[in-house]
Design an enzyme around this catalytic site. Structure first.
Site, mmCIF file in Angstrom:
data_model
loop_
_atom_site.group_PDB
_atom_site.id
_atom_site.type_symbol
_atom_site.label_atom_id
_atom_site.label_comp_id
_atom_site.label_asym_id
_atom_site.label_seq_id
_atom_site.Cartn_x
_atom_site.Cartn_y
_atom_site.Cartn_z
ATOM 1 N N ASP A 1 -13.546 -10.550 1.445
ATOM 2 C CA ASP A 1 -12.959 -9.211 1.385
ATOM 3 C C ASP A 1 -13.534 -8.498 0.172
ATOM 4 O O ASP A 1 -13.389 -8.954 -0.966
ATOM 5 C CB ASP A 1 -11.437 -9.296 1.276
ATOM 6 N N GLU B 1 -16.182 -7.460 6.637
ATOM 7 C CA GLU B 1 -15.688 -6.286 7.344
ATOM 8 C C GLU B 1 -16.815 -5.285 7.564
ATOM 9 O O GLU B 1 -17.778 -5.225 6.798
ATOM 10 C CB GLU B 1 -14.574 -5.617 6.536
ATOM 11 N N ASP C 1 -5.743 -8.668 -1.301
ATOM 12 C CA ASP C 1 -7.125 -9.000 -0.954
ATOM 13 C C ASP C 1 -7.257 -10.428 -0.462
ATOM 14 O O ASP C 1 -8.040 -10.709 0.455
ATOM 15 C CB ASP C 1 -8.022 -8.769 -2.168
#
Length: 465
Positions: free
Chosen positions: A222, A314, A396
């Site tokens: 992340d 992501e 996170d």
């Protein structure tokens, strides 16, 4: 010895140069020749386009219009060879590769502009090519033919017309591959960056197939501003913030340069020598920040690619995030796009797999313990608190665990599985991304909890009933 598969990849080797004053003038002359050829060909293309547009307004038919000028590299090269005697009588003093560099750059730019207009090119619209300025353009020249080699002492390289150039560092990494026959030089580019000259060798390299240290392990990454990367294993990679660290010096150098007499296009005033020196100092300071950022990203991505078999990241909308004027500078300083780009090819080189979660997958809003999805989660809430199972976890870290759990659903055959908008495939609807938990629902009979060591290949999230 166990047989390993070999794969051919395109890899670049970049080395700093220590040029003499005469060699710098020679390289600048070649870069200037590339710029002259680019600007002449662009002016010719524009003149033909404007002439044909004017003739159409006169009612002239398409068959009787001025003959078009081809945009391909061979067409531009033929036109340049026919006119170079009048345009550049000094053309014999530079290598033909210098003029080919400018023409090739223009051919690529025109093709990108044409494809963008015809909706054949993805991404932002590409504008029409512009003329290159001697002051604003980066001096660069590329060699594809001729004598291009690394000297046996590995401290010098030989380039066409430029001769023997001294390297600032040893070229042993490239020399070993060339001597072993596992690399072949395709082109060499000399470029000035941050006040220093560099030579980059683009090579076709045969790499031996490798395996990560933990081929069965999966890690979710992340990305953020507070921490550059938070791993699903619980590791926190701090954000060095190189630009913030150098901000004070950059501001001082900027004020220093603003007090000097710079160039003025309206009056034709030339810049003073003191302005040139101040501008060079500012450029070197920015180049140092870029080098530090690049070095940190390379170390992080290399370690991840060599250790884990599957890496999940992501699909961030970086261009949209940069519109936030409060966070734009910090987001740009982190280098999210560069980190993903490096992971893409390094996982392929090391036998791993990069999975990219869908842009709309709520990794931060989803509970990694029970799979509940929150309707809203403010950016200021740095701790995720689940009202269903009572999980309290860093925001996170929770997102990284969800990304690791998503590895099973985005499994693909290629080195990178893309799932963003317009990508190869999207996140399947079998995960909690498509269902929002309504008030009053209960938890499912079985919930999947992500192990702390990133071993989440068999982790499955279930819905609440």
């Amino acid at each position: 010895m166990e047989h390993r598969d070999r794969r051919s990849v395109t890899q670049a080797y970049r080395f700093a140069l220590d040029l003499t004053s005469a060699q710098q003038r020679a390289v600048l002359a070649h870069a200037g020749a590339a710029r002259v050829a680019h600007n002449w060909a662009l002016a010719r293309v524009k003149a033909v386009m404007d002439q044909r547009a004017a003739e159409r307004t006169y009612g002239i038919g398409e068959a009787d219009l001025t003959r078009t000028q081809g945009w391909s590299l061979p067409a531009l090269r033929r036109a340049w060879n026919a006119a170079k005697g009048d345009v550049a009588p000094w053309w014999t003093g530079c290598s033909k590769e210098a003029f080919n560099t400018g023409l090739d750059a223009l051919a690529r730019a025109l093709k990108n502009w044409s494809d963008s207009r015809l909706s054949k090119r993805a991404g932002r619209p590409v504008g029409f090519p512009r003329f290159k300025s001697r002051r604003r353009s980066t001096p660069s020249v590329r060699f594809t033919t001729g004598a291009i080699r690394v000297e046996p002492d590995r401290k010098h390289v030989v380039l066409p017309r430029l001769g023997r150039l001294k390297l600032h560092e040893s070229a042993r990494k490239l020399a070993r591959r060339l001597e072993a026959g596992t690399a072949r030089v395709v082109s060499a580019t000399v470029r000035r960056d941050g006040g220093r000259w560099y030579v980059s060798f683009t090579c076709a390299v045969e790499r031996v197939g490798r395996m990560p240290a933990r081929p069965g392990a999966t890690v979710g990454v992340d990305l953020g501003v507070k921490y550059l990367a938070v791993l699903s294993t619980g590791e926190l990679q701090p954000n060095p913030r190189y630009l913030d660290a150098a901000a004070r010096r950059l501001r001082r150098l900027g004020r220093h340069a603003s007090r000097r007499i710079g160039p003025d296009r309206r009056t034709g005033r030339r810049a003073s020598k003191r302005w040139e020196r101040a501008r060079a100092q500012l450029g070197r300071a920015h180049a140092r920040v870029a080098n530090l950022r690049r070095d940190g990203l390379h170390k992080l991505t290399t370690r991840l690619a060599r250790e884990y078999g599957t890496i999940v990241v992501e699909d961030l909308n970086v261009s949209g995030m940069l519109r936030n004027r409060r966070l734009a500078r910090h987001i740009a300083d982190a280098g999210f796009a560069e980190l993903r780009r490096q992971l893409a090819y390094k996982t392929s080189w090391n036998g791993g797999r990069l999975a990219v979660a869908d842009r709309w997958y709520p990794s931060s809003k989803t509970c990694s313990g029970c799979g509940a999805v929150k309707t809203k989660l403010a950016l200021s809430e740095r701790t995720y608190t689940c009202t269903i199972c009572g999980l309290v976890l860093d925001r996170d870290a929770n997102a990284a665990r969800n990304l690791a759990a998503l590895a099973v659903t985005v499994a693909g055959s290629g080195p990178e599985t893309r799932n963003g908008r317009g990508a190869d495939r999207k996140t399947p609807l079998a995960v909690p991304v498509a269902v929002k938990r309504q008030p009053g629902t209960a938890t499912a009979g079985k919930t999947g909890t992500v192990p702390p060591q990133g071993r989440t290949s068999n982790h499955v999230l279930t819905y609440a009933t």
